[in-house]
Scaffold this motif. Structure first.
Motif, PDB file in Angstrom:
ATOM      1  N   GLN A  14       0.852  -1.186   0.000  1.00  0.00           N
ATOM      2  CA  GLN A  14       0.000   0.000   0.000  1.00  0.00           C
ATOM      3  C   GLN A  14       0.889   1.238   0.000  1.00  0.00           C
ATOM      4  OE1 GLN A  14      -3.250   0.303  -0.290  1.00  0.00           O
ATOM      5  NE2 GLN A  14      -3.530  -1.912  -0.414  1.00  0.00           N
ATOM      6  N   PRO A  15       0.874   2.040  -1.054  1.00  0.00           N
ATOM      7  CA  PRO A  15       1.886   3.091  -1.195  1.00  0.00           C
ATOM      8  C   PRO A  15       1.832   4.225  -0.169  1.00  0.00           C
ATOM      9  CG  PRO A  15       0.788   2.665  -3.280  1.00  0.00           C
ATOM     10  CD  PRO A  15      -0.004   1.964  -2.221  1.00  0.00           C
ATOM     11  N   SER A  16       0.655   4.649   0.295  1.00  0.00           N
ATOM     12  CA  SER A  16       0.600   5.948   0.968  1.00  0.00           C
ATOM     13  C   SER A  16       1.493   6.007   2.216  1.00  0.00           C
ATOM     14  CB  SER A  16      -0.841   6.322   1.308  1.00  0.00           C
ATOM     15  OG  SER A  16      -1.405   5.329   2.128  1.00  0.00           O
ATOM     16  N   LEU A  17       1.534   4.948   3.006  1.00  0.00           N
ATOM     17  CA  LEU A  17       2.395   4.937   4.184  1.00  0.00           C
ATOM     18  C   LEU A  17       3.847   5.213   3.801  1.00  0.00           C
ATOM     19  CD1 LEU A  17       3.087   4.282   7.135  1.00  0.00           C
ATOM     20  CD2 LEU A  17       3.187   1.876   6.489  1.00  0.00           C
ATOM     21  N   TYR A  18       4.280   4.572   2.743  1.00  0.00           N
ATOM     22  CA  TYR A  18       5.680   4.702   2.329  1.00  0.00           C
ATOM     23  C   TYR A  18       5.945   6.058   1.690  1.00  0.00           C
ATOM     24  CZ  TYR A  18       5.242  -0.148   3.366  1.00  0.00           C
ATOM     25  OH  TYR A  18       4.975  -1.312   4.013  1.00  0.00           O
ATOM     26  N   GLN A  19       4.866   6.755   1.308  1.00  0.00           N
ATOM     27  CA  GLN A  19       5.057   8.095   0.763  1.00  0.00           C
ATOM     28  C   GLN A  19       5.097   9.148   1.870  1.00  0.00           C
ATOM     29  OE1 GLN A  19       1.761   7.892  -1.923  1.00  0.00           O
ATOM     30  NE2 GLN A  19       3.056   7.496  -3.690  1.00  0.00           N
ATOM     31  N   ILE A  20       4.468   8.841   2.991  1.00  0.00           N
ATOM     32  CA  ILE A  20       4.429   9.826   4.076  1.00  0.00           C
ATOM     33  C   ILE A  20       5.656   9.700   4.984  1.00  0.00           C
ATOM     34  CG2 ILE A  20       3.135  10.548   6.128  1.00  0.00           C
ATOM     35  CD1 ILE A  20       0.592   9.665   4.638  1.00  0.00           C
ATOM     36  N   PHE A  21       6.044   8.459   5.266  1.00  0.00           N
ATOM     37  CA  PHE A  21       7.145   8.221   6.200  1.00  0.00           C
ATOM     38  C   PHE A  21       8.421   9.010   5.875  1.00  0.00           C
ATOM     39  CE2 PHE A  21      10.901   5.750   7.392  1.00  0.00           C
ATOM     40  CZ  PHE A  21      10.753   5.737   8.766  1.00  0.00           C
ATOM     41  N   PRO A  22       8.890   9.011   4.612  1.00  0.00           N
ATOM     42  CA  PRO A  22      10.135   9.742   4.325  1.00  0.00           C
ATOM     43  C   PRO A  22      10.067  11.213   4.708  1.00  0.00           C
ATOM     44  CG  PRO A  22       9.605   8.295   2.520  1.00  0.00           C
ATOM     45  CD  PRO A  22       8.418   8.266   3.436  1.00  0.00           C
ATOM     46  N   LEU A  23       8.910  11.838   4.524  1.00  0.00           N
ATOM     47  CA  LEU A  23       8.824  13.253   4.879  1.00  0.00           C
ATOM     48  C   LEU A  23       8.876  13.442   6.394  1.00  0.00           C
ATOM     49  CD1 LEU A  23       6.506  13.975   1.984  1.00  0.00           C
ATOM     50  CD2 LEU A  23       8.383  15.510   2.550  1.00  0.00           C
ATOM     51  N   ILE A  24       8.348  12.453   7.128  1.00  0.00           N
ATOM     52  CA  ILE A  24       8.474  12.519   8.587  1.00  0.00           C
ATOM     53  C   ILE A  24       9.947  12.462   8.974  1.00  0.00           C
ATOM     54  CG2 ILE A  24       7.925  11.380  10.775  1.00  0.00           C
ATOM     55  CD1 ILE A  24       5.398  10.303   9.476  1.00  0.00           C
ATOM     56  N   VAL A  25      10.674  11.511   8.374  1.00  0.00           N
ATOM     57  CA  VAL A  25      12.104  11.374   8.667  1.00  0.00           C
ATOM     58  C   VAL A  25      12.819  12.688   8.384  1.00  0.00           C
ATOM     59  CG1 VAL A  25      14.238  10.223   7.976  1.00  0.00           C
ATOM     60  CG2 VAL A  25      12.126   8.917   8.171  1.00  0.00           C
ATOM     61  N   SER A  26      12.490  13.275   7.244  1.00  0.00           N
ATOM     62  CA  SER A  26      13.161  14.503   6.839  1.00  0.00           C
ATOM     63  C   SER A  26      12.899  15.631   7.831  1.00  0.00           C
ATOM     64  CB  SER A  26      12.673  14.869   5.441  1.00  0.00           C
ATOM     65  OG  SER A  26      13.193  16.084   5.042  1.00  0.00           O
ATOM     66  N   GLY A  27      11.652  15.786   8.253  1.00  0.00           N
ATOM     67  CA  GLY A  27      11.327  16.829   9.217  1.00  0.00           C
ATOM     68  C   GLY A  27      12.024  16.588  10.548  1.00  0.00           C
ATOM     69  N   LEU A  28      12.035  15.318  10.958  1.00  0.00           N
ATOM     70  CA  LEU A  28      12.636  14.968  12.238  1.00  0.00           C
ATOM     71  C   LEU A  28      14.143  15.245  12.246  1.00  0.00           C
ATOM     72  CD1 LEU A  28      11.436  12.097  14.302  1.00  0.00           C
ATOM     73  CD2 LEU A  28      13.869  12.097  13.887  1.00  0.00           C
ATOM     74  N   LEU A  29      14.805  14.866  11.162  1.00  0.00           N
ATOM     75  CA  LEU A  29      16.248  15.098  11.104  1.00  0.00           C
ATOM     76  C   LEU A  29      16.566  16.584  11.010  1.00  0.00           C
ATOM     77  CD1 LEU A  29      17.470  12.126   8.896  1.00  0.00           C
ATOM     78  CD2 LEU A  29      17.568  12.396  11.367  1.00  0.00           C
ATOM     79  N   ALA A  30      15.693  17.341  10.323  1.00  0.00           N
ATOM     80  CA  ALA A  30      15.912  18.790  10.263  1.00  0.00           C
ATOM     81  C   ALA A  30      15.831  19.374  11.670  1.00  0.00           C
ATOM     82  CB  ALA A  30      14.882  19.445   9.341  1.00  0.00           C
ATOM     83  N   ALA A  31      14.878  18.867  12.462  1.00  0.00           N
ATOM     84  CA  ALA A  31      14.779  19.342  13.844  1.00  0.00           C
ATOM     85  C   ALA A  31      16.046  18.986  14.615  1.00  0.00           C
ATOM     86  CB  ALA A  31      13.545  18.733  14.510  1.00  0.00           C
ATOM     87  N   ALA A  32      16.597  17.793  14.365  1.00  0.00           N
ATOM     88  CA  ALA A  32      17.834  17.398  15.036  1.00  0.00           C
ATOM     89  C   ALA A  32      18.956  18.374  14.708  1.00  0.00           C
ATOM     90  CB  ALA A  32      18.220  15.976  14.628  1.00  0.00           C
ATOM     91  N   VAL A  33      19.047  18.734  13.427  1.00  0.00           N
ATOM     92  CA  VAL A  33      20.079  19.696  13.034  1.00  0.00           C
ATOM     93  C   VAL A  33      19.857  21.022  13.744  1.00  0.00           C
ATOM     94  CG1 VAL A  33      21.003  21.030  11.095  1.00  0.00           C
ATOM     95  CG2 VAL A  33      20.511  18.608  10.804  1.00  0.00           C
ATOM     96  N   GLY A  34      18.574  21.419  13.844  1.00  0.00           N
ATOM     97  CA  GLY A  34      18.269  22.670  14.531  1.00  0.00           C
ATOM     98  C   GLY A  34      18.769  22.664  15.966  1.00  0.00           C
ATOM     99  N   ILE A  35      18.590  21.541  16.667  1.00  0.00           N
ATOM    100  CA  ILE A  35      19.046  21.451  18.059  1.00  0.00           C
ATOM    101  C   ILE A  35      20.568  21.567  18.138  1.00  0.00           C
ATOM    102  CG2 ILE A  35      19.177  19.948  20.078  1.00  0.00           C
ATOM    103  CD1 ILE A  35      16.477  18.755  19.126  1.00  0.00           C
ATOM    104  N   ILE A  36      21.255  20.795  17.272  1.00  0.00           N
ATOM    105  CA  ILE A  36      22.722  20.840  17.328  1.00  0.00           C
ATOM    106  C   ILE A  36      23.228  22.231  16.960  1.00  0.00           C
ATOM    107  CG2 ILE A  36      24.858  19.713  16.599  1.00  0.00           C
ATOM    108  CD1 ILE A  36      23.175  17.330  15.743  1.00  0.00           C
ATOM    109  N   MET A  37      22.559  22.871  15.996  1.00  0.00           N
ATOM    110  CA  MET A  37      22.965  24.225  15.613  1.00  0.00           C
ATOM    111  C   MET A  37      22.812  25.183  16.786  1.00  0.00           C
ATOM    112  SD  MET A  37      24.370  24.476  12.760  1.00  0.00           S
ATOM    113  CE  MET A  37      24.571  26.231  12.672  1.00  0.00           C
ATOM    114  N   SER A  38      21.749  24.994  17.593  1.00  0.00           N
ATOM    115  CA  SER A  38      21.591  25.838  18.778  1.00  0.00           C
ATOM    116  C   SER A  38      22.810  25.691  19.681  1.00  0.00           C
ATOM    117  CB  SER A  38      20.345  25.437  19.569  1.00  0.00           C
ATOM    118  OG  SER A  38      19.219  25.512  18.755  1.00  0.00           O
ATOM    119  N   GLY A  39      23.265  24.443  19.819  1.00  0.00           N
ATOM    120  CA  GLY A  39      24.446  24.205  20.628  1.00  0.00           C
ATOM    121  C   GLY A  39      25.665  24.898  20.043  1.00  0.00           C
ATOM    122  N   ARG A  40      25.781  24.832  18.755  1.00  0.00           N
ATOM    123  CA  ARG A  40      26.939  25.429  18.094  1.00  0.00           C
ATOM    124  C   ARG A  40      26.967  26.944  18.287  1.00  0.00           C
ATOM    125  NH1 ARG A  40      30.551  24.104  14.051  1.00  0.00           N
ATOM    126  NH2 ARG A  40      31.109  25.799  12.635  1.00  0.00           N
TER     127      ARG A  40
END
Lengths: 336, 502, 334
Positions: A224-250
C-alpha cells in the motif's frame, strides 16, 4: 563494452571524483590537510549530511522537501524557548524581551526537551507528507508553502531575536570531540547507520524503494503506497529538527533565521550522490559521498576566500549539472 | 484418466465497465496438476478474468471457491497470500533494483533480528533462477537485462511464490525459442507437483503443446471448455471465431485499376515489434491490418508517422522517398494517424468540439493576423454536420460526448485537412454498434475520395467487411497479405496466432 | 463574441464564481477596516503595487499552461533590477557610487536587460526539454544560480538612484493612473489576445493539456514549452526593471519568495496545475486576491514575518483547493 564502461563509471565514478577533488583541494590550499581544517570540514559537512539523509528518503519516493531549512530554524528557536520557560506564553512581540536572558529555566527535563522538538519536526514533516499524498500534490510545492509558513512562524515567534543560552549538554553535541572526532560527525554517522539499516535491511525500507520506483508495480506486489510516501517526509522533518538542536548548541542560542537555503545543499548532495529525482534510485552511500563533495567544494572555496555569492552560483550550477548528467545517462540507458 | 481435484472454481462471474459488459456469467474450473489454457480474441474478457482472480479487480457478482471454500479477494496481496500468483503481461518491474530484490519484492527473507538477509535472498534467488535454468546473476540490476531475461525473472518470481494457482498471461511473447522450451519444462514440473496453471497465449501451437484443457471466451461470454485431446486446430479456431453473421463486404469501386501504389513502406524496423515491414497502398484502397494485441500493429502505425524513431526503412509517397521525423512532418506530407487510445492520444478532453476539430488546421483558419473565430466556427460546424456529430453545439466539451461521437471528432480533425493517407488504429473500439457502422462508412467515403487508407483492427468481421486487402501481423512481422477474395476468418485467426492457414 | 464563447466551451465553472465571492469578501473586509480603502486614489495605488507581482504571474501563467512550473522568476526579477542599477552606475567599478553613469541610453539598457531575462527563461526551457531535467528542479537550480549572480555582480550592495526614465517606469503617472499599471494592463490584453487569438496560444494549451495529443496533431510540444519559459523570463525581467524604478534601487534581495506568490496567484485564478486550462485574465483575479490579502494583513498591523507565516497557510490552502479534481499525479510528471 562501452555500456559496461559507462555503468562502471556510474557505479564508481563518484568515488573517483571525490578522490580527485581531495587531491585538487590539497594542491590548491596548503591549509587543507591540517587537523584543524579537516575537523572543521567534517563538522560543517555533518549538518548538511544529516539533512541529506532525510532528503535521501524523500527523493527515493520521488518527492522533494524544501522545508528542511526552515524547520532547522524553527527547531532551533523552539528549543531556545523551551530553555526559557516561556513556551506556553506565545504572545505579541513586545512581551518577548529576551536580550541578556542567559539564566536557563527549562520547562522539560533533558531528554524530553530534545524529544519534544524532534517530534514537532516530525509532525511538520508528517503534514507535508499527508497533504502531498492525500491531495496528490507534488511534495515540492507543499513543502515550499511549509517552508514559508514555518520560517514565518519561527521568526515571528521572537520577533526575529535569538534566544541566548543553551545547556552544556547541547553545546557538547556541537563541540564535543570524543576520540578526537567532532560530535556532529558522530551523530551523522549514527544516523547514517540507522538509515542504512532501515533502507537496506528492513522490508519497510525496501518497500520505499519499490513505491518510489514504480507505484503501480508496488501495488501489484501487495504494497500500500501511501504509508511509504508519508514516512520519508516525517524522517526529513525529524532530522531537520535534530540539526536545529545541534545548531543551537553550536551558536549558543536559538536562532530563528538559521538554516536559510540549506535545503538546496541537501538536495544537491543527494542528487550528486546518484539518486534519481523520479524516485526509486539512490542510497545513503551515494549521499554520503555527495555530502563530502559538496562540503569539499564549500571548504575549498572558503579556504580560497571566494565570496559567498559566487559560491551560491556554483551551487546552482552544480545542481543543474548533476541533474543534466543524470538526464543524459538515463536517456542513453532507455535507448538501449 | 483419473479424476483430478478441482482447486479453483469461478462460478457465474460478472463484471461490467462503463459501457461494456466485460464478463457475462463466466465459469472456470481449474484442477490440480492441469495446464488450463484460456483463449479468446482481443477483448474477449481473458484479462479481466485474470485480474479478478489476481485480486486487482472486484467482480460485480459471482463466486470464487478455492479448495471448496468461498473466498473474497480484496487486493493483489490477499490473492498472493491465498496462493494465487499472477504473471502479468505488462511486467511490473523495478528497473533500478537487483534481480533478487524484484523476485522478493515486499517479502524479502529476514534474519533473526528482523533484518533483510541479503545472503539468503541472493541464495534463494539463485535457487529459483536455477530451477528455471536461467543463467542470470541475482545481483544484477534488472534494468540492465534484456527483455526476455526480465521475463524469465518474472517467471521465477511467480514460481517462487509457491502458489497453488499460477496464472501466466502471455509469458511467451518476448521469449526466445530456447527459453520457451525451458518454460514448458518448468510448467511440466509444476504440473507434476500438482499445481494448477492458467496459461494464456495467442499462439495456437503452444496451446496444443502444453495445454490439458482449454476454455474459450468470446465477447465476455463463455464459449466452451474442452479437453485439448478432443480438439483439433480447426475446432479450436471455430470456437474462437464463432458463427457471427458476417457484415457484407461492399465492393470497393474506387480502387485505382492499375493499383499504382501511392504509399509504400519498405523494410521498416523499430524495436522488436516492427520487423522488416513492407506494404503498398494505392489510391482509394483500404488496406486492413489484422493482428492480436502486442503483435506490433500500433507500433507500426506510430513508426510510420514518426511518433517513434525508426531504426531503418523507407516511406515512399508518390514514388518519392520522404523523410518523416515527427508527426508534424507526416502531416506535412499528408499522412495522419487516428490513434487507438482516443482519450489519451486523440482528444483534448477538457476542450470543446470546435477546439479539437480545428487543432491541426489552425493555419488555414487564420485571418490576417489573428485566428478568425467565425471561420473556425463555420469549419467545425460544417464537419460536425458532415460527420453527424451529435451534440448541442460545437462548444460542448468532448469529455461528455459518447465514444462514437468522440471518435467522429477525431476523424473530423483530419478529414477537413485534405490529406492523402489515413491510418486508423482500432477506430471502432469501445463504440456502440450503430456508430461503428457510421465510422466505417465515413472511412469508405474517404476511399471513394481517392484517399489511401490503412485500417488496423482486431475484429475479424469488421476487417473483412471493409478492407480490400488484409495484412496480418504476428510478433512484429507482416506474415501474410491476403486479397479480400482469399481472406477467411479461419485464415486470419490461424495466421495471427503464428500458424499457417488450415 | 458568441462564436468565441462557443469555441471556448461553456463548461460552467462554479469555482470561478467562488473566486469572485472571495474577492468581494476581501474588498468588504478591507473597506470596513480602512475607511479610505474604496477611494479612487487608494485603488490606483493598489493597482500599482499589484502590477509587479502581476508581471511575473503573467509569465507563470504561460509556463503553468504549458504544464511546467518556474521557480526562478523572483531571482530573474532581482537580477534584472540589479543589472539596471549597475548599467546606470557603470562608474561603480571606478569607485563613483552615487553618480549616474549610463552604459548606454536607457531604452537600450531596457532592451538588453529584457533580452537577458528572456535568455534565462530560454535556458530553463532548454534544460527541461533537451536535458530532460524535471521542471521544478531545473528552475530551482537556476533560481539559486541567478540569485547568487545578482548578489555577485552587485557585491551584495543596493545600488541607489536610477535615472528619470527608469523611475518613470515604476513611479510615473499618466494623468491619475500609475504608468506601471497601464503597462501591466497592456501586457494582460496582449497576452490574452496571444492566448486566445493566435495559433501559438492554441498550441500552447494543447501542449499543456496533453503533449501526446498535441504531438500527434502535428505540434512540437517541446518548442511551445521552451517559448513559455522564455516568456516567463521576459516578464520576470520586466517586473524587475519596474520594481527597481519603483524603489529607486537595484537590490539583490528584492522579491524573495515571490515565485510562490505568483504560482498561487495563477492557481487561485483557476489555471490548472495539470496544464492547458485557464488564462491570463484569471490570473489577474488571482493577483488581486493575493495582493488584497497582503494588503489586509498590513492594515491589521501584522508585521512582515507573521504575514509570511499566514501567507504560507493561505498559499497552501489555495493550492490544495486549486488541485482538487486535477488528475492524479499531474505535478509528479518528471
Amino acid at each position: 563494452m562501452k555500456g559496461k564502461a559507462l555503468s562502471l563509471l556510474s557505479d564508481y565514478g563518484l568515488f573517483v571524483i571525490l578522490v580527485i577533488l581531495v587531491a585538487i583541494s590539497a594542491l590548491l590550499s596548503p591549509l587543507f590537510f591540517t587537523a584543524a581544517n579537516l575537523k572543521n570540514f567534517i563538522s560543517q559537512a555533518s549538518y548538511n549530511g544529516i539533512l541529506s539523509v532525510g532528503m535521501t528518503f524523500v527523493i527515493l519516493i520521488g518527492g522533494i522537501d524544501l522545508s528542511v531549512g526552515s524547520i532547522v530554524g524553527f527547531a532551533s528557536i523552539l528549543y531556545g524557548t523551551l530553555m526559557h520557560g516561556n513556551f506556553f506564553t506565545f504572545m505579541p512581540n513586545e512581551i518577548f524581551i529576551y536580550k541578556g536572558a542567559t539564566v536557563l529555566t527549562p520547562i522539560l527535563p533533558l531528554p524530553f526537551d530534545i524529544i519534544f522538538v524532534l517530534l514537532i519536526g516530525g509532525l511538520l514533516g508528517f503534514l507535508n507528507g499527508v497533504i502531498s499524498s492525500r491531495f496528490h500534490i507534488h511534495s515540492f510545492i507543499v513543502s515550499l508553502c511549509m517552508m514559508i509558513f514555518v520560517r514565518g512562524l519561527a521568526v515571528s515567534y521572537t520577533n526575529g531575536q535569538p534566544l541566548f543560552g543553551v545547556p552544556d549538554s547541547i553545546s557538547y553535541l556541537a563541540y564535543g570531540e570524543p576520540l578526537g572526532i567532532p560530535m556532529p560527525a558522530i551523530v551523522w554517522l549514527i544516523i547514517c547507520i540507522i538509515a542504512v539499516w532501515i533502507l537496506k535491511y528492513t522490508r519497510f525500507g525496501r518497500r520505499i524503494y519499490a513505491v518510489g520506483g514504480d507505484e503501480e508495480a508496488a501495488r501489484l506486489s501487495g504494497i500500500q503506497p501511501s504509508l511509504y510516501q508519508i514516512f520519508p517526509l516525517i524522517v526529513s522533518g525529524l532530522l531537520a529538527a535534530a540539526v536545529g538542536i545541534i545548531m543551537s548548541g553550536r551558536m549558543g542560542c536559538g536562532d530563528p533565521k538559521i538554516g536559510e537555503g540549506w535545503q538546496t545543499d541537501a538536495i544537491a548532495a543527494v542528487v550528486i550522490g546518484g539518486a534519481s529525482l523520479s524516485g526509486g534510485k539512490g542510497g545513503i552511500g551515494g549521499t554520503i559521498i555527495g555530502v563530502l563533495i559538496m562540503g569539499l567544494i564549500n571548504n575549498v572555496m572558503n579556504l580560497l576566500e571566494i565570496d559567498a555569492y559566487p559560491q551560491q552560483m556554483a551551487k546552482g550550477i552544480i545542481i543543474i549539472a548533476a541533474l543534466a548528467i543524470q538526464g543524459v545517462f538515463s536517456a542513453r540507458n532507455s535507448n538501449d | 484418466m483419473t479424476e483430478q481435484r478441482v482447486i479453483l472454481e469461478a462460478r457465474g462471474i460478472n463484471k461490467s465497465f462503463p459501457g461494456v459488459k466485460a464478463l457475462d456469467n463466466v465459469d472456470l474450473f481449474i484442477k490440480a496438476g492441469e495446464v488450463h489454457c484460456l483463449a479468446g480474441e482481443n477483448g474477449a474478457g481473458k484479462s479481466t478474468l485474470i485480474e479478478i482472480l489476481g485480486g486487482t479487480y472486484q467482480m460485480d457478482s459471482g463466486e470464487l471457491l478455492l479448495n471448496n471454500q468461498i473466498i473474497n479477494l480484496q487486493n493483489p496481496k490477499h490473492a498472493q497470500e491465498l496462493g494465487i500468483a499472477v504473471l502479468h503481461q505488462e511486467l511490473p518491474i523495478l528497473r533500478d533494483l537487483t534481480v533478487a530484490e524484484n523476485l522478493f519484492l515486499g517479502r524479502q527473507p529476514r534474519s533473526r533480528f528482523g533484518l533483510v538477509d541479503y545472503r539468503k535472498m541472493y541464495k534463494d534467488a539463485k535457487k529459483w533462477l536455477d530451477i528455471i535454468s536461467a543463467d542470470i546473476n541475482p545481483r544484477t540490476i534488472l534494468g540492465r537485462l534484456s527483455v526476455s531475461k526480465q521475463q524469465l525473472v518474472s517467471i521465477a518470481k511467480s514460481i517462487s511464490l509457491e502458489a497453488q494457482i499460477i496464472i501466466l498471461d502471455e509469458p511467451s511473447a518476448v521469449l526466445t525459442d530456447v527459453e520457451l522450451k525451458r518454460l514448458f519444462a518448468i510448467i511440466a514440473s509444476l504440473k507434476a507437483e500438482g499445481k494448477g496453471i492458467i496459461y494464456i497465449s495467442h499462439r495456437l501451437e503452444e496451446i496444443f503443446e502444453i495445454g490439458d484443457q482449454v476454455t474459450v471466451l468470446r465477447n465476455g461470454k463463455l464459449v466452451g471448455s474442452e479437453p485439448i485431446q478432443n480438439l483439433n486446430r480447426a475446432d479450436l479456431v471455430k470456437m474462437l471465431v464463432g458463427h457471427e453473421v458476417l457484415e457484407s463486404y461492399i465492393a470497393n469501386q474506387s480502387i485505382d485499376k492499375n493499383r499504382t501504389p501511392v504509399f509504400e513502406v519498405n523494410g521498416l524496423n523499430h524495436g522488436h515489434l516492427v520487423r522488416n515491414i513492407n506494404l503498398k497502398v494505392s489510391s482509394g484502397e483500404i488496406f486492413g491490418i489484422y493482428g492480436l494485441v502486442g503483435s506490433g500493429r500500433t507500433e507500426l502505425a506510430r513508426a510510420i508517422i514518426g511518433a517513434d524513431r525508426i531504426n531503418s526503412g523507407q516511406i515512399i509517397l508518390d514514388k518519392k522517398k520522404v523523410c518523416i521525423k515527427s508527426p508534424a512532418d507526416a502531416i506535412g506530407y499528408g499522412i495522419c494517424l487516428v490513434p487507438e487510445d482516443r482519450k489519451g492520444q486523440g482528444l483534448l478532453l477538457e476542450k470543446s468540439i470546435s477546439e479539437n476539430i480545428s487543432l491541426p488546421s489552425l493555419k488555414s483558419l487564420k485571418g490576417k493576423l489573428l485566428l478568425n473565430y467565425g471561420k473556425i466556427s463555420k469549419y467545425s460546424d460544417e464537419y460536425m454536420k458532415k460527420l453527424r456529430i451529435i451534440a448541442s453545439d460545437s462548444g460542448q466539451t468532448v469529455k461528455y460526448l459518447s465514444g462514437g461521437n468522440q471518435q467522429k471528432v477525431v476523424l473530423a480533425k483530419w478529414i477537413g485537412m485534405n490529406l492523402r493517407v489515413f491510418i486508423f488504429d482500432e477506430p471502432t473500439r469501445g463504440i456502440d454498434v450503430g456508430a461503428k457502422e457510421e465510422i466505417r462508412n465515413l472511412i469508405r467515403d474517404l476511399a471513394r475520395d481517392k484517399k489511401s487508407i490503412i485500417f488496423i483492427s482486431s475484429e475479424i468481421p469488421e476487417i473483412l467487411s471493409i478492407a480490400d486487402r488484409i495484412g496480418i501481423m504476428h510478433e512484429g512481422r507482416m506474415i501474410a497479405i491476403l486479397d479480400r477474395s482469399d481472406a477467411t476468418k479461419e485464415k486470419l485467426v490461424a495466421y495471427s496466432m503464428g500458424g499457417i492457414a488450415v | 463574441m458568441n462564436r468565441l464563447a462557443k469555441y471556448i466551451s461553456h463548461d460552467s465553472d462554479l469555482s470561478i464564481i467562488l473566486r469572485y465571492v472571495v474577492l468581494l469578501i476581501l474588498i468588504v473586509v478591507a473597506s470596513i477596516m480602512a475607511p479610505g480603502f474604496i477611494s479612487m486614489q487608494n485603488m490606483l495605488n493598489l493597482l500599482r503595487s499589484f502590477s509587479f507581482l502581476g508581471f511575473i504571474s503573467i509569465g507563470m501563467t504561460f509556463v503553468i499552461l504549458s504544464g511546467g512550473i518556474d521557480l526562478s522568476v523572483a531571482a530573474i526579477l532581482a537580477f534584472s533590477g540589479v543589472l539596471l542599477g549597475l548599467f546606470q552606475h557603470w562608474g561603480i567599478y571606478l569607485g563613483h557610487v552615487d553618480t549616474l553613469s549610463l552604459l548606454a541610453p536607457t531604452p537600450i539598457l531596457f532592451l538588453i536587460i529584457l533580452s537577458i531575462g528572456s535568455i534565462f527563461g530560454l535556458i530553463n526551457g532548454l534544460l527541461i526539454t533537451k536535458l530532460r531535467i524535471a521542471d521544478f528542479a531545473a528552475t530551482l537550480g537556476s533560481m539559486i544560480f541567478i540569485r547568487g549572480f545578482a548578489f555577485a555582480i552587485s557585491g551584495g550592495r543596493s545600488i541607489f538612484n536610477l535615472d528619470g526614465m527608469a523611475l518613470f517606469l515604476g513611479r510615473g503617472m499618466v494623468g491619475p493612473v500609475p504608468f506601471v499599471a497601464i503597462l501591466f494592463f497592456i501586457s494582460v490584453i496582449i497576452c490574452s489576445i496571444i492566448l486566445r487569438y493566435t495559433i501559438f496560444g492554441k498550441r500552447l494549451y494543447a501542449t499543456g493539456e496533453n503533449p501526446i495529443v498535441a504531438r500527434l496533431s502535428g505540434i512540437n510540444p517541446q518548442k511551445y514549452k521552451i517559448i513559455a519559459y522564455t516568456i516567463s523570463g521576459f516578464f520576470a525581467s520586466l517586473a524587475g526593471i519596474c520594481m527597481a524604478g519603483r524603489l529607486n534601487v537595484g537590490e539583490p534581495r528584492v522579491a524573495e519568495g515571490w515565485e510562490l506568490d505568483a504560482i498561487a496567484a495563477v492557481v487561485i485564478g483557476g489555471t490548472s496545475f495539470a496544464g492547458g486550462k485557464g488564462g491570463v485574465i484569471n490570473t489577474v483575479l488571482g493577483v488581486i486576491i493575493i495582493g488584497l490579502i497582503r494588503n489586509i494583513l498590513s492594515l491589521l498591523g501584522i508585521l512582515p514575518d507573521p504575514q509570511e507565516m499566514i501567507m504560507g497557510i493561505v498559499l497552501l490552502f489555495a493550492i490544495v483547493i486549486g488541485s482538487l479534481g486535477t488528475r492524479k499525479g499531474s505535478l509528479a510528471r518528471v
